[in-house]
Design a protein around this motif. Structure first.
Motif, PDB file in Angstrom:
ATOM      1  N   GLY A   1       0.843  -1.132  -0.089  1.00  8.54           N
ATOM      2  CA  GLY A   1       0.137  -0.066   0.126  1.00  8.54           C
ATOM      3  C   GLY A   1       0.736   1.288  -0.057  1.00  8.54           C
ATOM      4  N   ALA A   2       0.301   2.213  -0.410  1.00 10.69           N
ATOM      5  CA  ALA A   2       1.036   3.595  -0.792  1.00 10.69           C
ATOM      6  C   ALA A   2       0.965   4.521   0.625  1.00 10.69           C
ATOM      7  CB  ALA A   2       0.613   4.515  -1.750  1.00 10.69           C
ATOM      8  N   GLY A   3      -0.187   4.428   1.484  1.00 14.44           N
ATOM      9  CA  GLY A   3      -0.235   5.143   2.635  1.00 14.44           C
ATOM     10  C   GLY A   3      -0.305   6.573   2.365  1.00 14.44           C
ATOM     11  N   GLY A   4      -0.393   7.465   3.208  1.00 18.38           N
ATOM     12  CA  GLY A   4      -0.367   8.849   3.133  1.00 18.38           C
ATOM     13  C   GLY A   4      -1.561   9.428   2.299  1.00 18.38           C
ATOM     14  N   GLY A   5      -1.504  10.761   1.971  1.00 16.90           N
ATOM     15  CA  GLY A   5      -2.796  11.552   1.479  1.00 16.90           C
ATOM     16  C   GLY A   5      -2.293  12.420   0.735  1.00 16.90           C
ATOM     17  N   GLY A   6      -2.791  13.034  -0.474  1.00 16.87           N
ATOM     18  CA  GLY A   6      -2.411  14.275  -1.195  1.00 16.87           C
ATOM     19  C   GLY A   6      -3.056  15.399  -0.501  1.00 16.87           C
ATOM     20  N   GLY A   7      -2.327  16.422  -0.212  1.00 18.57           N
ATOM     21  CA  GLY A   7      -2.919  17.570   0.172  1.00 18.57           C
ATOM     22  C   GLY A   7      -2.835  18.864  -0.674  1.00 18.57           C
ATOM     23  N   ASP A   8      -2.482  18.656  -2.082  1.00 14.23           N
ATOM     24  CA  ASP A   8      -2.486  19.679  -2.993  1.00 14.23           C
ATOM     25  C   ASP A   8      -3.617  19.649  -3.868  1.00 14.23           C
ATOM     26  OD1 ASP A   8      -1.240  17.840  -4.366  1.00 14.23           O
ATOM     27  OD2 ASP A   8       0.340  18.818  -5.194  1.00 14.23           O
ATOM     28  N   GLU A   9      -4.850  18.923  -3.757  1.00 14.12           N
ATOM     29  CA  GLU A   9      -5.651  18.675  -4.684  1.00 14.12           C
ATOM     30  C   GLU A   9      -6.505  19.906  -5.059  1.00 14.12           C
ATOM     31  OE1 GLU A   9      -9.730  15.896  -5.338  1.00 14.12           O
ATOM     32  OE2 GLU A   9      -8.019  15.135  -4.044  1.00 14.12           O
ATOM     33  N   GLU A  10      -6.848  20.217  -6.025  1.00 16.84           N
ATOM     34  CA  GLU A  10      -7.512  21.358  -6.323  1.00 16.84           C
ATOM     35  C   GLU A  10      -8.871  21.407  -5.835  1.00 16.84           C
ATOM     36  OE1 GLU A  10      -7.406  22.192 -10.716  1.00 16.84           O
ATOM     37  OE2 GLU A  10      -5.339  22.072 -10.639  1.00 16.84           O
TER      38      GLU A  10
ATOM     39  N   THR B   1     -18.559  19.546  -6.664  1.00 15.54           N
ATOM     40  CA  THR B   1     -19.545  18.143  -7.054  1.00 15.54           C
ATOM     41  C   THR B   1     -20.187  17.723  -5.752  1.00 15.54           C
ATOM     42  OG1 THR B   1     -19.726  15.948  -8.007  1.00 15.54           O
ATOM     43  CG2 THR B   1     -17.729  16.601  -6.831  1.00 15.54           C
ATOM     44  N   SER B   2     -21.339  17.126  -5.984  1.00 10.73           N
ATOM     45  CA  SER B   2     -22.105  16.482  -4.667  1.00 10.73           C
ATOM     46  C   SER B   2     -21.361  15.226  -4.616  1.00 10.73           C
ATOM     47  CB  SER B   2     -23.322  16.503  -5.116  1.00 10.73           C
ATOM     48  OG  SER B   2     -23.621  15.566  -6.030  1.00 10.73           O
ATOM     49  N   ALA B   3     -20.636  14.821  -5.112  1.00 13.75           N
ATOM     50  CA  ALA B   3     -19.997  13.462  -4.958  1.00 13.75           C
ATOM     51  C   ALA B   3     -18.781  13.749  -4.078  1.00 13.75           C
ATOM     52  CB  ALA B   3     -19.676  12.630  -6.227  1.00 13.75           C
ATOM     53  N   ARG B   4     -18.745  13.179  -2.681  1.00 12.63           N
ATOM     54  CA  ARG B   4     -17.657  13.609  -1.811  1.00 12.63           C
ATOM     55  C   ARG B   4     -16.553  12.664  -1.575  1.00 12.63           C
ATOM     56  NH1 ARG B   4     -18.966  18.405  -2.287  1.00 12.63           N
ATOM     57  NH2 ARG B   4     -20.719  19.284  -1.156  1.00 12.63           N
ATOM     58  N   ASN B   5     -17.075  11.399  -2.132  1.00 12.22           N
ATOM     59  CA  ASN B   5     -15.873  10.328  -1.970  1.00 12.22           C
ATOM     60  C   ASN B   5     -14.923  10.434  -3.409  1.00 12.22           C
ATOM     61  OD1 ASN B   5     -16.624   9.585   0.342  1.00 12.22           O
ATOM     62  ND2 ASN B   5     -18.498   8.306  -0.519  1.00 12.22           N
ATOM     63  N   ALA B   6     -14.113  11.178  -3.361  1.00 15.92           N
ATOM     64  CA  ALA B   6     -13.089  11.047  -4.581  1.00 15.92           C
ATOM     65  C   ALA B   6     -11.729  10.650  -4.390  1.00 15.92           C
ATOM     66  CB  ALA B   6     -12.826  12.768  -4.996  1.00 15.92           C
ATOM     67  N   PHE B   7     -11.544   9.669  -5.567  1.00 17.04           N
ATOM     68  CA  PHE B   7     -10.291   8.957  -5.358  1.00 17.04           C
ATOM     69  C   PHE B   7      -9.325   9.291  -6.606  1.00 17.04           C
ATOM     70  CE2 PHE B   7     -13.326   6.585  -3.254  1.00 17.04           C
ATOM     71  CZ  PHE B   7     -12.638   5.992  -2.294  1.00 17.04           C
TER      72      PHE B   7
ATOM     73  N   GLU C   1     -10.131   0.826 -15.157  1.00 18.30           N
ATOM     74  CA  GLU C   1      -9.516   0.824 -13.941  1.00 18.30           C
ATOM     75  C   GLU C   1      -8.617   1.866 -13.477  1.00 18.30           C
ATOM     76  OE1 GLU C   1      -7.618  -2.940 -13.547  1.00 18.30           O
ATOM     77  OE2 GLU C   1      -9.072  -4.126 -14.608  1.00 18.30           O
ATOM     78  N   ILE C   2      -8.984   2.427 -12.416  1.00 18.36           N
ATOM     79  CA  ILE C   2      -7.971   3.373 -11.738  1.00 18.36           C
ATOM     80  C   ILE C   2      -7.395   3.053 -10.536  1.00 18.36           C
ATOM     81  CG2 ILE C   2      -7.953   5.740 -10.825  1.00 18.36           C
ATOM     82  CD1 ILE C   2     -10.316   6.476 -12.535  1.00 18.36           C
ATOM     83  N   GLN C   3      -5.762   3.352 -10.086  1.00 21.52           N
ATOM     84  CA  GLN C   3      -5.141   3.070  -9.141  1.00 21.52           C
ATOM     85  C   GLN C   3      -4.898   4.312  -8.457  1.00 21.52           C
ATOM     86  OE1 GLN C   3      -4.127  -0.295  -8.511  1.00 21.52           O
ATOM     87  NE2 GLN C   3      -3.726   0.379  -6.539  1.00 21.52           N
ATOM     88  N   ALA C   4      -5.755   4.240  -7.146  1.00 25.31           N
ATOM     89  CA  ALA C   4      -5.734   5.767  -6.433  1.00 25.31           C
ATOM     90  C   ALA C   4      -4.876   5.017  -5.098  1.00 25.31           C
ATOM     91  CB  ALA C   4      -6.998   6.195  -6.200  1.00 25.31           C
ATOM     92  N   GLY C   5      -3.587   5.617  -5.148  1.00 25.62           N
ATOM     93  CA  GLY C   5      -2.794   5.089  -3.935  1.00 25.62           C
ATOM     94  C   GLY C   5      -3.006   3.534  -4.137  1.00 25.62           C
ATOM     95  N   PRO C   6      -3.349   3.027  -2.690  1.00 22.37           N
ATOM     96  CA  PRO C   6      -3.357   1.509  -2.515  1.00 22.37           C
ATOM     97  C   PRO C   6      -4.825   1.069  -2.799  1.00 22.37           C
ATOM     98  CG  PRO C   6      -3.874   2.687  -0.598  1.00 22.37           C
ATOM     99  CD  PRO C   6      -3.496   3.614  -1.403  1.00 22.37           C
ATOM    100  N   HIS C   7      -5.742   1.974  -3.423  1.00 17.50           N
ATOM    101  CA  HIS C   7      -7.091   1.789  -3.939  1.00 17.50           C
ATOM    102  C   HIS C   7      -7.099   1.437  -5.491  1.00 17.50           C
ATOM    103  CE1 HIS C   7      -8.039   2.694   0.267  1.00 17.50           C
ATOM    104  NE2 HIS C   7      -7.629   3.994  -0.258  1.00 17.50           N
TER     105      HIS C   7
ATOM    106  N   ALA D   1      -6.992  10.475 -13.641  1.00 17.90           N
ATOM    107  CA  ALA D   1      -8.216  10.760 -13.550  1.00 17.90           C
ATOM    108  C   ALA D   1      -8.838  10.752 -12.140  1.00 17.90           C
ATOM    109  CB  ALA D   1      -9.022   9.567 -14.437  1.00 17.90           C
ATOM    110  N   THR D   2      -9.866  11.056 -11.889  1.00 18.42           N
ATOM    111  CA  THR D   2     -10.666  10.964 -10.284  1.00 18.42           C
ATOM    112  C   THR D   2     -11.850   9.857 -10.347  1.00 18.42           C
ATOM    113  OG1 THR D   2      -9.722  12.915  -9.767  1.00 18.42           O
ATOM    114  CG2 THR D   2     -11.701  12.363  -8.395  1.00 18.42           C
ATOM    115  N   ALA D   3     -12.001   8.960  -9.666  1.00 15.08           N
ATOM    116  CA  ALA D   3     -13.031   8.184  -9.615  1.00 15.08           C
ATOM    117  C   ALA D   3     -13.833   8.806  -8.327  1.00 15.08           C
ATOM    118  CB  ALA D   3     -12.896   6.791  -9.108  1.00 15.08           C
ATOM    119  N   ARG D   4     -14.945   9.256  -8.658  1.00 14.95           N
ATOM    120  CA  ARG D   4     -16.017   9.421  -7.541  1.00 14.95           C
ATOM    121  C   ARG D   4     -17.122   8.725  -7.304  1.00 14.95           C
ATOM    122  NH1 ARG D   4     -14.491  14.556  -6.508  1.00 14.95           N
ATOM    123  NH2 ARG D   4     -13.488  15.795  -7.962  1.00 14.95           N
ATOM    124  N   VAL D   5     -17.274   8.408  -6.006  1.00 18.24           N
ATOM    125  CA  VAL D   5     -18.055   7.306  -5.746  1.00 18.24           C
ATOM    126  C   VAL D   5     -19.445   7.906  -4.866  1.00 18.24           C
ATOM    127  CG1 VAL D   5     -18.352   5.216  -4.373  1.00 18.24           C
ATOM    128  CG2 VAL D   5     -16.221   5.860  -5.255  1.00 18.24           C
ATOM    129  N   LYS D   6     -20.541   7.648  -5.254  1.00 16.67           N
ATOM    130  CA  LYS D   6     -21.837   8.136  -4.690  1.00 16.67           C
ATOM    131  C   LYS D   6     -22.716   7.107  -4.656  1.00 16.67           C
ATOM    132  CE  LYS D   6     -24.922  11.945  -4.017  1.00 16.67           C
ATOM    133  NZ  LYS D   6     -25.468  13.236  -4.458  1.00 16.67           N
TER     134      LYS D   6
END
Length: 136
Positions: A58-67, A71-77, A94-100, A122-127
Protein backbone atom coordinates in the motif's frame (compact mmCIF):
# COMPACT_ATOMS: atom_id res chain seq x y z
CA UNK A 1 1.82 10.52 -23.86
CA UNK A 2 1.23 12.46 -20.67
CA UNK A 3 4.13 12.76 -18.21
CA UNK A 4 4.03 13.55 -14.51
CA UNK A 5 6.37 15.42 -12.19
CA UNK A 6 7.58 13.71 -9.04
CA UNK A 7 5.11 15.80 -7.01
CA UNK A 8 2.17 14.86 -9.23
CA UNK A 9 3.17 11.20 -9.13
CA UNK A 10 3.43 11.33 -5.35
CA UNK A 11 -0.10 12.72 -5.06
CA UNK A 12 -1.49 10.05 -7.38
CA UNK A 13 0.33 7.31 -5.45
CA UNK A 14 -0.76 8.69 -2.08
CA UNK A 15 2.79 9.23 -0.78
CA UNK A 16 5.03 12.20 -0.01
CA UNK A 17 7.16 13.72 -2.78
CA UNK A 18 10.23 12.57 -0.83
CA UNK A 19 9.04 8.95 -1.00
CA UNK A 20 8.34 9.22 -4.74
CA UNK A 21 11.78 10.79 -5.24
CA UNK A 22 13.46 7.97 -3.29
CA UNK A 23 11.62 5.37 -5.39
CA UNK A 24 12.81 7.12 -8.56
CA UNK A 25 16.37 7.39 -7.23
CA UNK A 26 16.32 3.66 -6.44
CA UNK A 27 15.19 2.88 -10.00
CA UNK A 28 11.78 1.53 -9.00
CA UNK A 29 10.15 3.80 -11.57
CA UNK A 30 11.84 5.22 -14.68
CA UNK A 31 12.23 8.98 -15.06
CA UNK A 32 13.53 11.35 -17.70
CA UNK A 33 14.32 15.06 -17.69
CA UNK A 34 12.45 17.79 -19.54
CA UNK A 35 14.06 20.87 -21.12
CA UNK A 36 13.93 22.62 -17.75
CA UNK A 37 15.72 19.78 -15.96
CA UNK A 38 12.64 18.52 -14.06
CA UNK A 39 12.34 14.78 -13.61
CA UNK A 40 9.24 13.36 -15.28
CA UNK A 41 7.60 9.95 -15.28
CA UNK A 42 5.77 8.73 -18.40
CA UNK A 43 2.09 8.03 -17.76
CA UNK A 44 2.29 4.37 -18.79
CA UNK A 45 5.28 3.79 -16.49
CA UNK A 46 3.49 5.51 -13.61
CA UNK A 47 0.33 3.46 -14.23
CA UNK A 48 2.30 0.20 -14.09
CA UNK A 49 4.13 1.33 -10.96
CA UNK A 50 0.85 2.42 -9.30
CA UNK A 51 -0.52 -1.09 -9.80
CA UNK A 52 2.67 -2.56 -8.32
CA UNK A 53 2.48 -0.26 -5.29
CA UNK A 54 -1.25 -0.90 -4.87
CA UNK A 55 -0.75 -4.66 -4.86
CA UNK A 56 2.13 -4.41 -2.40
CA UNK A 57 2.14 -2.98 1.07
CA UNK A 58 0.00 0.00 0.00
CA UNK A 59 1.07 3.54 -0.58
CA UNK A 60 -0.24 5.20 2.57
CA UNK A 61 -0.43 8.93 3.08
CA UNK A 62 -2.67 11.37 1.34
CA UNK A 63 -2.51 14.20 -1.13
CA UNK A 64 -2.80 17.69 0.20
CA UNK A 65 -2.61 19.77 -2.97
CA UNK A 66 -5.79 18.63 -4.72
CA UNK A 67 -7.59 21.46 -6.47
CA UNK A 68 -11.03 22.50 -5.27
CA UNK A 69 -13.81 20.42 -6.73
CA UNK A 70 -17.42 21.42 -7.22
CA UNK A 71 -19.51 18.27 -7.04
CA UNK A 72 -21.98 16.59 -4.73
CA UNK A 73 -19.99 13.34 -4.83
CA UNK A 74 -17.69 13.65 -1.82
CA UNK A 75 -15.82 10.36 -2.06
CA UNK A 76 -13.14 11.30 -4.58
CA UNK A 77 -10.21 9.04 -5.41
CA UNK A 78 -7.63 10.86 -7.57
CA UNK A 79 -5.44 8.37 -9.38
CA UNK A 80 -4.11 7.15 -12.67
CA UNK A 81 -5.83 5.03 -15.31
CA UNK A 82 -4.20 1.59 -15.38
CA UNK A 83 -6.48 -0.26 -17.82
CA UNK A 84 -9.21 0.48 -20.36
CA UNK A 85 -11.28 -2.26 -21.99
CA UNK A 86 -13.51 -1.02 -24.80
CA UNK A 87 -16.54 -2.88 -26.07
CA UNK A 88 -18.89 -1.88 -28.87
CA UNK A 89 -21.10 0.14 -26.49
CA UNK A 90 -19.69 -0.21 -22.96
CA UNK A 91 -16.23 0.16 -21.45
CA UNK A 92 -14.42 -0.82 -18.27
CA UNK A 93 -11.89 1.59 -16.76
CA UNK A 94 -9.52 0.77 -13.88
CA UNK A 95 -7.97 3.50 -11.74
CA UNK A 96 -5.23 3.01 -9.16
CA UNK A 97 -5.66 5.65 -6.45
CA UNK A 98 -2.88 5.10 -3.94
CA UNK A 99 -3.47 1.61 -2.53
CA UNK A 100 -7.03 1.53 -3.90
CA UNK A 101 -8.00 -0.08 -7.22
CA UNK A 102 -11.32 1.17 -8.56
CA UNK A 103 -13.17 -0.28 -11.54
CA UNK A 104 -15.95 1.57 -13.34
CA UNK A 105 -18.30 0.50 -16.10
CA UNK A 106 -19.34 3.34 -18.40
CA UNK A 107 -20.18 3.95 -22.02
CA UNK A 108 -17.55 3.76 -24.72
CA UNK A 109 -18.65 7.23 -25.79
CA UNK A 110 -17.85 8.64 -22.32
CA UNK A 111 -14.39 7.05 -22.33
CA UNK A 112 -13.64 8.53 -25.74
CA UNK A 113 -14.99 11.99 -24.84
CA UNK A 114 -12.91 12.07 -21.64
CA UNK A 115 -9.81 10.84 -23.48
CA UNK A 116 -9.29 8.05 -20.95
CA UNK A 117 -6.31 5.83 -21.67
CA UNK A 118 -3.61 4.12 -19.64
CA UNK A 119 -1.38 6.69 -17.96
CA UNK A 120 -3.93 9.52 -17.84
CA UNK A 121 -4.76 11.16 -14.51
CA UNK A 122 -8.40 10.77 -13.52
CA UNK A 123 -10.57 10.97 -10.41
CA UNK A 124 -13.05 8.25 -9.52
CA UNK A 125 -16.02 9.64 -7.61
CA UNK A 126 -18.23 7.31 -5.63
CA UNK A 127 -21.77 8.17 -4.62
CA UNK A 128 -24.00 5.45 -3.32
CA UNK A 129 -27.21 5.15 -1.38
CA UNK A 130 -26.03 2.03 0.43
CA UNK A 131 -22.70 0.71 1.63
CA UNK A 132 -22.10 -2.95 2.38
CA UNK A 133 -19.49 -4.05 4.89
CA UNK A 134 -18.14 -7.59 5.18
CA UNK A 135 -16.29 -8.95 8.14
CA UNK A 136 -13.02 -10.72 7.44
Amino acid sequence: MQSYTIGQAARLLGVSPDTARRWADAGRVATHRDEGGRRLIDGRDLAAFAVEVGQGAGAGGGGGDEEASYTSARNAFPGIVTAVKLGDVAAQVEIQAGPHRLVSLLTREAVEELGLEVGVEATARVKSTSVHIDRA
